[in-house]
Design an enzyme around this catalytic site. Structure first.
Site, PDB file in Angstrom:
ATOM      1  N   ALA A   1      45.623  55.384  48.351  1.00 36.10           N
ATOM      2  CA  ALA A   1      45.162  55.702  46.996  1.00 36.10           C
ATOM      3  C   ALA A   1      44.766  57.169  46.820  1.00 36.10           C
ATOM      4  O   ALA A   1      45.324  57.880  45.973  1.00 36.10           O
ATOM      5  CB  ALA A   1      43.992  54.788  46.614  1.00 36.10           C
ATOM      6  N   ALA A   2      43.815  57.627  47.614  1.00 37.20           N
ATOM      7  CA  ALA A   2      43.325  58.992  47.431  1.00 37.20           C
ATOM      8  C   ALA A   2      44.421  60.002  47.751  1.00 37.20           C
ATOM      9  O   ALA A   2      44.681  60.931  46.982  1.00 37.20           O
ATOM     10  CB  ALA A   2      42.092  59.222  48.317  1.00 37.20           C
TER      11      ALA A   2
ATOM     12  N   GLU B   1      51.501  59.727  56.935  1.00 34.70           N
ATOM     13  CA  GLU B   1      50.944  58.372  56.971  1.00 34.70           C
ATOM     14  C   GLU B   1      51.327  57.752  58.314  1.00 34.70           C
ATOM     15  O   GLU B   1      52.506  57.723  58.668  1.00 34.70           O
ATOM     16  CB  GLU B   1      51.499  57.552  55.800  1.00 34.70           C
ATOM     17  CG  GLU B   1      51.325  56.063  55.903  1.00 34.70           C
ATOM     18  CD  GLU B   1      49.869  55.622  56.084  1.00 34.70           C
ATOM     19  OE1 GLU B   1      48.987  56.137  55.370  1.00 34.70           O
ATOM     20  OE2 GLU B   1      49.623  54.754  56.981  1.00 34.70           O
TER      21      GLU B   1
ATOM     22  N   ALA C   1      48.179  48.093  47.046  1.00 40.95           N
ATOM     23  CA  ALA C   1      46.972  47.601  46.387  1.00 40.95           C
ATOM     24  C   ALA C   1      46.216  46.661  47.332  1.00 40.95           C
ATOM     25  O   ALA C   1      46.501  45.474  47.384  1.00 40.95           O
ATOM     26  CB  ALA C   1      47.352  46.880  45.104  1.00 40.95           C
TER      27      ALA C   1
ATOM     28  N   CYS D   1      43.387  45.449  46.963  1.00 40.04           N
ATOM     29  CA  CYS D   1      42.673  44.401  46.241  1.00 40.04           C
ATOM     30  C   CYS D   1      43.587  43.265  45.812  1.00 40.04           C
ATOM     31  O   CYS D   1      43.122  42.218  45.377  1.00 40.04           O
ATOM     32  CB  CYS D   1      42.001  44.977  44.999  1.00 40.04           C
ATOM     33  SG  CYS D   1      40.840  46.257  45.415  1.00 40.04           S
TER      34      CYS D   1
ATOM     35  N   ARG E   1      58.715  62.641  43.002  1.00 41.53           N
ATOM     36  CA  ARG E   1      57.615  63.468  42.494  1.00 41.53           C
ATOM     37  C   ARG E   1      57.480  64.789  43.247  1.00 41.53           C
ATOM     38  O   ARG E   1      56.553  65.552  43.002  1.00 41.53           O
ATOM     39  CB  ARG E   1      56.297  62.711  42.614  1.00 41.53           C
ATOM     40  CG  ARG E   1      56.220  61.514  41.683  1.00 41.53           C
ATOM     41  CD  ARG E   1      54.828  60.937  41.653  1.00 41.53           C
ATOM     42  NE  ARG E   1      54.825  59.720  40.834  1.00 41.53           N
ATOM     43  CZ  ARG E   1      53.752  59.008  40.581  1.00 41.53           C
ATOM     44  NH1 ARG E   1      52.580  59.385  41.086  1.00 41.53           N
ATOM     45  NH2 ARG E   1      53.807  57.931  39.835  1.00 41.53           N
TER      46      ARG E   1
ATOM     47  N   TYR F   1      31.099  42.177  17.453  1.00 36.82           N
ATOM     48  CA  TYR F   1      30.783  40.761  17.311  1.00 36.82           C
ATOM     49  C   TYR F   1      31.909  40.062  16.576  1.00 36.82           C
ATOM     50  O   TYR F   1      32.303  40.493  15.494  1.00 36.82           O
ATOM     51  CB  TYR F   1      29.455  40.589  16.565  1.00 36.82           C
ATOM     52  CG  TYR F   1      29.308  39.271  15.838  1.00 36.82           C
ATOM     53  CD1 TYR F   1      29.515  38.061  16.510  1.00 36.82           C
ATOM     54  CD2 TYR F   1      28.968  39.224  14.495  1.00 36.82           C
ATOM     55  CE1 TYR F   1      29.387  36.847  15.836  1.00 36.82           C
ATOM     56  CE2 TYR F   1      28.830  38.017  13.816  1.00 36.82           C
ATOM     57  CZ  TYR F   1      29.050  36.838  14.496  1.00 36.82           C
ATOM     58  OH  TYR F   1      28.933  35.645  13.832  1.00 36.82           O
TER      59      TYR F   1
ATOM     60  N   TRP G   1      24.459  38.797  19.211  1.00 40.30           N
ATOM     61  CA  TRP G   1      23.874  39.621  20.272  1.00 40.30           C
ATOM     62  C   TRP G   1      24.648  39.291  21.546  1.00 40.30           C
ATOM     63  O   TRP G   1      24.511  38.194  22.090  1.00 40.30           O
ATOM     64  CB  TRP G   1      22.391  39.297  20.491  1.00 40.30           C
ATOM     65  CG  TRP G   1      21.508  39.600  19.322  1.00 40.30           C
ATOM     66  CD1 TRP G   1      21.176  38.758  18.310  1.00 40.30           C
ATOM     67  CD2 TRP G   1      20.813  40.834  19.050  1.00 40.30           C
ATOM     68  NE1 TRP G   1      20.333  39.379  17.423  1.00 40.30           N
ATOM     69  CE2 TRP G   1      20.094  40.656  17.857  1.00 40.30           C
ATOM     70  CE3 TRP G   1      20.746  42.061  19.703  1.00 40.30           C
ATOM     71  CZ2 TRP G   1      19.302  41.665  17.291  1.00 40.30           C
ATOM     72  CZ3 TRP G   1      19.961  43.071  19.158  1.00 40.30           C
ATOM     73  CH2 TRP G   1      19.253  42.864  17.962  1.00 40.30           C
TER      74      TRP G   1
END
Lengths: 475, 475
Positions: B13-14, B35, B43, B45, B72, B452, B460
């Site tokens: 990611a970073a 790497e 991912a 997660c 890229r 709302y 609320w």
């Protein structure tokens, strides 16, 4: 401080919030609420879902019953209309079932609300033509939609409050096979969904070329295409000139180019504040609603105003604005109850934050979205719209979410935003509303440490993606 | 400014956020990413949802393929491990498939990530024992769970990246009929859901008496009771002392009081930052992760660190903190790419905002929730927990939503909050995260003009109700 009662005119959101707060904290002064109708404290915003049948009983929409009010120490008088206010003598004149009387007040809250506009539509008096403002309207519309063979007026669940005569009359008529909705705002869009759940043709007429105008172009376009997919016939940019009927019964709508036969019409073209009672006594703002200060007080001592009849300060423009919405009414009422009780509490500001459901779509808006309005308020606005997934792309159920953000290009300050999508879109508007209250810049907004979990949000939430793109266009 | 390459250690990611941003804006300097593994930019997660089968292919979890990276303008070298860094000479030493070489750098980003902790659990080497950190782990676990008669290694959709030998070995084994999860944090709770979707007994062991400790007591209690309802056997306050096996294969878990036979174990007891590569060259913080400034730079010129190996500043405490989460890693990486490209951009702060799904429950947390931690950070915290409906009470689908808010009783400032519920609860944590970034007081928070609409929120919102109650307890 006066020992005369705290008198509230109007038993709805603002009035009963104020009365409740006051009665709870003040034992030695009476709290009297005069309500001219039979219903009190009901959820306006729930009425389309009653018509649709998702809410079973009309009384389910009551937030506070007269019994609850009594328990809270509120002297609630229904079917009592305040017909005059003397702010010098501090007395209101009340028409009640037992005659007319004067009621002195120590403090007065004007919570007279608003009414649905109907006047531009000629023919509103015809049978089969409705507005949706209040539970009797909702009851009559649902009665009309139901099968007279099987449904009953009691089945509307209106208890002792309902205008049963009107409901019974509509229940006895043949259910409509088609309806024209005039107006594509909140009520129009929500009622399109409600009517569609019955098997009838639904036509939506919107004078301007766009539904949900307050939500901006991106939301409007998305909702229009969704309404079309759901079988609603859209008539955009096609003003209805009048309603046509015979023998007092609706037969159709007449536009400049053509006519359309329909069995029912719903007029949802906006609200108008009920200010006539006090318009000679207190100052009105430019909007026509009652001008108030940060504590909800009018220009007259001991006279307050809140809810759909009063102005509040806009968070973004800092100008008085008229926003007839539920939370501001409740919040202002509650604050005024506390202020009158001796602990001054500001009523807060409004960002015109709103959410609306349009079939499967969730829509939200907050702050300034219209660029002309933003310019008029002294900003140099710039706006970007993006579409991104509501969840990580690989996670099932990710839905396209369209976000518009508007910022001031001089200061970088966020001015407003809107959002539309099928997956948790509406609640995300609260992130933007919070940022507006805090006066965050787009740069600060972009760096917000929001949550991320594949089932609920991509790494960059759509609102952050919008901020990245908008910031790129400012710098 | 140097013309030497921007070198990134770690292709997740970073690292890849930084490389992408840099390569996009800088044409005249190379961008090289080393790497050590075969997978890049995946991912983390999403892995529980791959195991569960909601995500079909492992490669679906890639955010950026090596081909995308090349397009890229990033020179991405997989299976290249940086084994030494000389910050004086500005050179890294790299072990690659073709031998060892030196690579000079103009700027260096250390994005070495974190690894799953396993060391306190004796017996981790046994077959049938897993951690979940990376796609090979996810592939092996799913292979183990699948029917060897019908499933294939190719069916895991790992393409050329997967450790096929390991996956094939687990696929050939009899699927487990029981699993013990050690650790009740994110991974433990998410994997309890994943394992339960297969027809096996799921046991969750949590050393402390509470799952999802970072989310506070109210969330933990609610999740525990929900896990129980879903058939997960909870073993709270019952530390696993070791794993028992024979012939290299797991047979069960051993606690102080008893043993439990299980066919599989998942160890999810937290992460540890990978700092060994540079721990002699750059300063580490108290957390053990790499200390950085507001631009993500270490104490050494031209050496940056971001993601799961680096500290960031906590929004609430203003202290360096180590938060291995997805958005901060992406945000910091992107900012560093821009800074190195010559347009300094702060990496931002972290409020430790997190969301997690636990079966049908949505959980969120942000800021300081633990009162001891808040005291330790110099606050005088007060906390309230409320439960309210997620929608208007009359609208179908309203779900109990429990909100905890914590504030500093001296300043009134909001310090943190948590939320749990089945209906749009997690996304609501972003309202709190935004308020924390803006340093709102509870009073200001209570007055937020949130949206709302009956289908999405009561008048609320539960977070406002919590603020009302908390403010009442402060004054």
């Amino acid at each position: 401080m006066s020992t005369d009662p705290f008198v509230v005119v109007g038993g709805d959101a603002a009035g009963l919030s104020a009365a409740s707060k006051f009665a709870r904290t003040t034992a030695d002064r009476e709290t009297i609420v005069f309500e001219r109708g039979r219903w009190v404290s009901y959820a306006h915003c729930g009425t389309p879902y009653f018509v649709k049948g998702e809410v079973e009983n009309l009384t389910d929409l009551l937030s506070l019953s007269p019994e609850d009010a009594a328990e809270r120490g509120i002297d609630l008088r229904r079917e009592h209309e305040v017909v005059a206010v003397d702010t010098d003598a501090q007395v209101v004149t009340v028409d009640g079932p037992d005659g007319t009387f004067d009621q002195p007040y120590g403090d007065l809250l004007v919570g007279t609300g608003a009414r649905a506009r109907t006047e531009p539509v000629d023919g509103f008096h015809l049978d089969g033509v409705f507005k949706l403002h209040g539970l009797d309207d909702a009851g009559a519309i649902r009665a009309f939609l139901m099968d007279p063979e099987t449904a009953t007026v009691e089945g509307l669940g209106g208890g002792e409050y309902l205008d049963e005569e009107r409901a019974a009359r509509y229940l006895s008529m043949d259910p409509p096979e088609s309806v024209a909705i005039i107006g594509g705002g909140f009520v129009g869009v929500e009622m399109a969904e409600a009517f569609s759940s019955f098997d009838i043709d639904v036509h939506l007429f919107q004078r301007s070329g766009r539904v949900l105008k307050a939500f901006g172009e991106a939301v409007g376009e998305t909702v229009e295409s969704h309404l079309g997919e759901q079988g609603v016939s859209l008539h955009l940019g096609e003003p209805v000139e009048r309603l046509r009927g015979s023998d007092g019964t609706l037969e159709g709508v007449v536009c400049s180019e053509r006519e359309l036969d329909v069995d029912a019409v719903l007029v949802g073209i906006g609200l108008k504040p009920n200010v006539e009672l006090v318009s000679e006594q207190v100052e009105l703002g430019d909007s026509g609603a009652i001008a108030t200060d940060e504590y909800g007080q009018t220009n007259v001592d001991n006279v307050y105003a809140a809810g759909d009849c009063a102005e509040m300060v806009n968070t973004v423009t800092r100008r008085p604005t008229w926003v007839p919405l539920g939370l501001p009414a409740n919040r202002a009422g509650r604050a005024i109850g506390q202020t009158v009780a001796g602990r001054p509490e500001p009523v807060g500001e409004v960002a015109e934050t709103a959410m609306v459901k349009a079939f499967d779509l969730e829509c939200g808006r907050s702050g300034l979205i219209d660029l002309d309005e933003a310019r008029e308020a002294g900003f140099d606005p710039v706006s970007k719209t993006i579409t991104a997934g509501s969840r990580s792309g690989y996670y099932p159920g990710a839905a396209e979410t369209t976000v518009t953000l508007v910022a001031d290009s001089d200061s970088g300050r966020l001015l407003g935003g809107s959002i539309v999508g099928e997956d948790r879109a509406a609640v995300r508007i609260d992130i933007i509303a919070t940022a507006l209250a805090a006066k965050l810049t787009v740069e600060e907004f972009e760096r917000l440490d929001l949550g991320y979990a594949p089932p609920f949000s991509p790494v960059w939430d759509p609102v952050l993606t919008a901020a990245k793109v908008l910031r790129g266009s400012i710098e």
